[in-house]
Design a protein around this motif. Structure first.
Motif, PDB file in Angstrom:
ATOM      1  N   GLU A 103      -5.003   7.186  -0.953  1.00 39.32           N
ATOM      2  CA  GLU A 103      -4.751   6.051  -0.671  1.00 39.32           C
ATOM      3  C   GLU A 103      -4.498   4.747  -1.697  1.00 39.32           C
ATOM      4  O   GLU A 103      -5.817   4.228  -2.144  1.00 39.32           O
ATOM      5  N   VAL A 104      -3.513   3.964  -1.616  1.00 42.58           N
ATOM      6  CA  VAL A 104      -4.220   2.530  -3.004  1.00 42.58           C
ATOM      7  C   VAL A 104      -3.405   1.492  -2.294  1.00 42.58           C
ATOM      8  O   VAL A 104      -2.596   1.705  -0.857  1.00 42.58           O
ATOM      9  N   GLU A 105      -4.197   0.692  -2.890  1.00 44.94           N
ATOM     10  CA  GLU A 105      -3.534  -1.387  -2.022  1.00 44.94           C
ATOM     11  C   GLU A 105      -3.849  -2.018  -2.980  1.00 44.94           C
ATOM     12  O   GLU A 105      -4.455  -1.849  -4.293  1.00 44.94           O
ATOM     13  N   LYS A 120       0.605  -0.618  -0.328  1.00 52.97           N
ATOM     14  CA  LYS A 120      -0.195  -0.061   0.259  1.00 52.97           C
ATOM     15  C   LYS A 120       0.546   1.107   0.129  1.00 52.97           C
ATOM     16  O   LYS A 120       2.332   1.241   0.413  1.00 52.97           O
ATOM     17  N   PHE A 141       6.130  -1.474  -1.196  1.00 50.84           N
ATOM     18  CA  PHE A 141       4.988  -1.840  -2.023  1.00 50.84           C
ATOM     19  C   PHE A 141       5.287  -1.923  -3.495  1.00 50.84           C
ATOM     20  O   PHE A 141       6.542  -1.403  -4.435  1.00 50.84           O
ATOM     21  N   ASP A 157      -5.767  -2.124  -6.338  1.00 54.03           N
ATOM     22  CA  ASP A 157      -6.190  -0.934  -7.600  1.00 54.03           C
ATOM     23  C   ASP A 157      -5.786  -0.576  -8.222  1.00 54.03           C
ATOM     24  O   ASP A 157      -4.843  -1.259  -8.619  1.00 54.03           O
TER      25      ASP A 157
END
Length: 270
Positions: free
Chosen positions: A229-231, A218, A254, A234
């Motif tokens: 915010e990304v995880e 993330k 990440f 996505d």
């Protein structure tokens, strides 16, 4: 071995709130992994026991060079004629399962981490042994005067050492499946890795279109004027010149699969 994200599919419960992080703007689209569900899946002619999610496609006035599919092929499924467009090249990146990709009569076993580049006009087929999940990036090949077309490539994430970005101490690195100096290629599909604390330290603003699928971890990602915010799971879809930056906060690496168009003149006519 890295733990590549695989779409969950299914459907959320009736009790789940409808509010999500999904957004489509004039500069970028953000498609969270929670939108990859049964009712958003597609099918393709000539593919058996297969479903897919089309998360990017050329759109006039937005990103126009590529499409990006999330593929899921059940055991025994696949296609003997996967690509109907003889001008389209493809890049496959496998995230789960096992199968075979046959290119011009030569079979190659593929599994998690496998990367396959298929030049335009190449005869190929694919069959799954276990449920096979993979990314399929497609782009029409743009020939260049004096340069031959590139050959097929079959390799893997494990076989290609990441290249650290200059002056980053190794916290930002790129796994390049194609030599950046090979100008026969007009697209690159790479894996970008940030260790916790790694950043893109300025807002990149450039002519290349991007598709970024988060494979692992993330972060917070700058998209145009927004911090998002990304995880894992996505997807970020950026048109040309959309400012972007990144901060990887941890606790683990990440990583994302990145598409960009490269090495060609800007077309002056449509």
């Amino acid at each position: 071995m890295p733990d590549y994200h695989i779409p969950p599919a299914g459907l959320p419960p009736q009790t789940q709130l409808m509010e999500t992080r999904a957004v489509f703007t004039d500069a970028y689209a953000f498609i969270p992994g929670t939108t990859v569900r049964d009712i958003t899946a597609s099918a393709l002619p000539g593919w058996d026991k297969t479903r897919l999610w089309i998360i990017a496609r050329p759109m006039t006035g937005f990103a126009e060079t590529f499409s990006h599919y999330l593929m899921e092929v059940a055991p025994g499924g696949g296609s003997d004629a996967p690509e109907p467009d003889t001008q389209a090249q493809g890049a496959l990146f496998v995230t789960g399962g096992a199968g075979q990709v046959t290119i011009e009569g030569t079979a190659h076993d593929v599994g998690p981490g496998s990367y396959v580049y298929i030049p335009a006009g190449t005869a190929w087929s694919l069959r799954a042994e276990d449920t096979l999940t993979f990314h399929w990036v497609r782009k029409r090949y743009v020939p260049a005067p004096g340069l031959a077309a590139p050959e097929p490539i079959v390799t893997s994430d494990a076989e290609v050492a990441p290249t650290p970005m200059p002056d980053t101490g190794g916290v930002w690195a790129t796994t390049r499946f194609v030599d950046p100096a090979d100008l026969r290629h007009d697209m690159h599909v790479t894996i970008v890795t940030f260790q916790p604390g790694g950043v893109i330290p300025f807002p990149e603003t450039h002519v290349m279109e991007h598709g970024l699928y988060v494979l692992e971890g993330k972060a917070v990602y700058r998209l145009n004027k927004d911090w998002v915010e990304v995880e894992a799971g996505d997807y970020m879809w950026l048109r040309a010149f959309c400012p972007q930056a990144c901060y990887a906060g941890g606790p683990g690496p990440f990583r994302y699969l990145l598409y960009k168009d490269v090495n060609r003149h800007a077309a002056l006519t449509l």
